[in-house]
Scaffold this motif. Structure first.
Motif, mmCIF file in Angstrom:
data_model
loop_
_atom_site.group_PDB
_atom_site.id
_atom_site.type_symbol
_atom_site.label_atom_id
_atom_site.label_comp_id
_atom_site.label_asym_id
_atom_site.label_seq_id
_atom_site.Cartn_x
_atom_site.Cartn_y
_atom_site.Cartn_z
ATOM 1 N N ILE A 334 1.199 -1.381 -0.006
ATOM 2 C CA ILE A 334 -0.336 0.494 -0.076
ATOM 3 C C ILE A 334 0.976 1.130 -0.094
ATOM 4 N N GLY A 335 0.483 1.945 -1.035
ATOM 5 C CA GLY A 335 1.523 3.566 -1.476
ATOM 6 C C GLY A 335 1.320 4.346 -1.865
ATOM 7 N N ASN A 336 1.420 4.959 -2.786
ATOM 8 C CA ASN A 336 1.498 6.200 -3.341
ATOM 9 C C ASN A 336 0.424 6.019 -4.474
ATOM 10 N N GLU A 337 -0.227 5.012 -4.479
ATOM 11 C CA GLU A 337 -1.129 5.025 -5.522
ATOM 12 C C GLU A 337 -2.333 5.094 -4.640
ATOM 13 N N ALA A 338 -2.679 4.470 -3.577
ATOM 14 C CA ALA A 338 -3.695 4.106 -2.964
ATOM 15 C C ALA A 338 -3.700 5.681 -2.434
ATOM 16 N N LEU A 339 -3.153 6.157 -1.733
ATOM 17 C CA LEU A 339 -3.271 7.985 -1.298
ATOM 18 C C LEU A 339 -3.340 9.060 -1.958
ATOM 19 N N ILE A 340 -3.021 8.687 -3.408
ATOM 20 C CA ILE A 340 -3.574 10.067 -4.117
ATOM 21 C C ILE A 340 -5.197 9.254 -4.894
ATOM 22 N N ALA A 341 -5.366 8.534 -4.999
ATOM 23 C CA ALA A 341 -6.445 7.371 -4.109
ATOM 24 C C ALA A 341 -7.666 8.231 -3.945
ATOM 25 N N ILE A 342 -7.315 8.802 -2.263
ATOM 26 C CA ILE A 342 -7.912 9.259 -1.113
ATOM 27 C C ILE A 342 -7.423 10.297 -1.243
ATOM 28 N N ALA A 343 -6.049 11.045 -1.603
ATOM 29 C CA ALA A 343 -7.107 12.408 -1.572
ATOM 30 C C ALA A 343 -7.429 13.241 -2.941
ATOM 31 N N LYS A 344 -7.627 11.570 -3.857
ATOM 32 C CA LYS A 344 -8.848 12.470 -4.809
ATOM 33 C C LYS A 344 -10.426 12.511 -4.509
ATOM 34 N N ILE A 362 4.841 13.847 -3.603
ATOM 35 C CA ILE A 362 4.168 13.664 -3.878
ATOM 36 C C ILE A 362 2.152 13.376 -3.741
ATOM 37 N N SER A 363 2.366 12.288 -2.737
ATOM 38 C CA SER A 363 1.022 11.830 -2.913
ATOM 39 C C SER A 363 0.389 12.673 -1.166
#
Length: 527
Positions: A334-344, A362-363
């Motif tokens: 669990i990393g940047n991809e999940a955190l960017i989705a959370i931010a979105k 970035i995330s």
């Protein structure tokens, strides 16, 4: 030299060195030293001012006293003993078998108890069905019951408890040995039950497995907690059948939970809070939970089969999410991809705890920019949270009130950014960060006097960070301890705890799990 002339009587105390003693004369004028003091005896008349206080007011006064003071007050007089007993609503008993003969007289005194805790350590024999039935007959107004280590209570006692105490709203049991029949009989008769907590229940391991149904409790049950069970899936019908269920907490239970989570997702539920800790659950289960559109609080703690895919699915569908705790266990799944989705998608996010996850600037910047309501943030055990990432938080998280950084490669330079950033910040805690010194803490306090700064700069060893959360939704209330043998004051200490499970996943490895919590906005100074 003789006594100084005075119209007063001479002092009864001799003057030192034959000199005059004006101080003695002065004392004589204020205190009658010649009249002996008399202690009141049985024939003396004295006024008991407390007799003018009505019983209701006296009971209210007792409510403001500490446990020890309250016990001492009960020894003042028979009236105090009576009022204190009748006004006690919470009671904790050392539930050894020896107390059974004293139960009738004990609950004649404590006849208003509504919250009862029965605890017995593993070295003692607990009360049995006879004792529990006696208590249930004496305390029909019980609304909350906790059983800990009561290994002699069987299915028969559980059925009697539910039948006699119709007002029960909260029930918790741990390290007991009754089985599925007792639990089903209990649920069948508890039409007002709202919270159920089951921990280390041993009776489920014997004989043929029997499913646990919702019974009469299915119409009122709002919270279910299962902890350290070998076969927690037997509670599946209960979980799916409780239509008003809002909170589901699963801690360190064996077995594959994906199928049960899929069943929950298609049932008519309005789950708002879910805790998954040290479970065998994968992205299949997380994807199923994403169908719970009312979900507001989600804890994913040490679930090694969960990846970015499952978290992205939850973030995309659960728009009301406001508290999210993720312990990635440093598996890097669990990393940047999940955190960017959370931010979105998680625009209502107020609290975020990331443990054992390695996000990038970035995330983190995406979360800071999009999650405008973020007030509480914890970053723990990360190898990538350094000065640049912390500076990004300081400059972008405008609404942030509480921040905790633990076990990250942050230095004084990164902490310095909070002298000007995060204008609403009220508390910052930095622990186990090798490059953060005490000087930066003093400097930060001088720059922002109202900011609470908690630094442990002297500690240089980074301890293992654990995201395990206590089952705080059903935390124990403070209760009174009473000597079960003579009804006098006694500080009891129930030390019986169940043994810790071990599995091939290593999920139950440590007994003293460290708890990590950053509190809510109403907490009193604890991040």
């Amino acid at each position: 030299m003789g006594q100084s002339s005075s119209s007063r009587s001479p002092s009864p105390f001799p003057s030192p060195s034959g000199s005059s003693n004006r101080r003695s004369v002065t004392l004589k004028s204020e205190i009658d030293l010649e009249t002996p003091f008399r202690f009141p005896d049985s024939t003396s008349e004295y006024i008991d001012h407390t007799s003018e206080i009505p019983d209701d007011c006296l009971a209210l006064i007792f409510q403001f006293l500490s446990s020890g003071d309250r016990k001492r007050c009960s020894l003042v007089s028979r009236r105090f003993l009576l009022v204190e007993g009748q006004s006690r609503h919470r009671l904790t008993l050392n539930a050894r078998s020896e107390i059974i003969p004293f139960i009738p007289s004990m609950f004649s005194r404590f006849d208003s108890v509504t919250k009862l805790s029965l605890r017995c350590d593993r070295r003692s024999v607990s009360i049995d069905d006879t004792g529990l039935i006696l208590i249930s007959l004496r305390c029909r107004k019980l609304t909350r019951v906790k059983l800990r280590g009561c290994r002699e209570i069987t299915d028969l006692g559980m059925a009697a408890l539910a039948k006699n105490c119709k007002q029960l709203k909260k029930f918790s049991c741990g390290s007991c040995t009754f089985g599925a029949k007792g639990m089903n009989a209990f649920l069948d008769n508890c039409s007002s039950l709202e919270e159920l907590s089951v921990k280390r229940l041993r009776g489920f391991n014997d004989g043929e497995p029997e499913l646990i149904g919702p019974g009469a409790a299915g119409s009122s049950l709002r919270s279910v907690l299962l902890k350290e069970l070998y076969n927690g899936q037997l509670f599946g019908p209960l979980i799916t059948g409780a239509k008003k269920l809002k909170t589901l907490k699963l801690f360190r239970c064996l077995g594959d939970w994906d199928r049960l989570l899929e069943t929950i997702s298609v049932s008519d539920h309005s789950l708002a809070e879910i805790h998954l800790e040290r479970l065998q659950v994968s992205d299949i289960g997380l994807s199923a939970l994403s169908n719970c559109s009312d979900l507001e609080i989600l804890h994913i703690v040490k679930t090694p089969d969960c990846t970015n895919t499952g978290v992205i699915k939850v973030a995309g569908n659960c728009k009301l999410l406001r508290k999210l705790h993720i312990d990635g266990w440093k598996t890097n799944r669990i990393g940047n991809e999940a955190l960017i989705a959370i931010a979105k998608h998680s625009l209502n996010l107020q609290e975020l705890v990331l443990i054992g996850i390695n996000p990038s600037s970035i995330s983190l910047e995406a979360i800071a920019m999009n999650c405008k309501k973020l007030e509480r943030l914890a970053l723990c055990g990360s190898d990538t949270i350094a000065d640049s990432e912390v500076s990004c938080i300081a400059s972008k998280c405008v609404a942030l009130k509480k921040l905790c950084i633990k076990g990250c490669p942050v230095s004084d330079e990164g902490i310095e950014a909070f002298a000007w950033g995060c204008p609403n910040l009220v508390k910052i805690k930095v622990k186990k960060c090798r490059n953060v010194t005490g000087e930066i803490g003093d400097w930060l306090r001088s720059k922002r006097g109202s900011l609470v700064v908690n630094l442990d700069a002297c500690a240089v060893e980074v301890e293992n960070v654990d995201g395990s959360m206590s089952e705080s939704g059903t935390q124990d209330d403070s209760v009174e301890a009473v000597d079960t043998m003579n009804h006098g004051p006694l500080a009891t200490n129930a030390s019986g705890r169940g043994s810790v499970f071990k599995t091939r996943f290593g999920l139950f490895g440590s007994r003293g799990f460290r708890r990590w919590s950053i509190g809510n906005s109403s907490s009193s100074g604890h991040l």
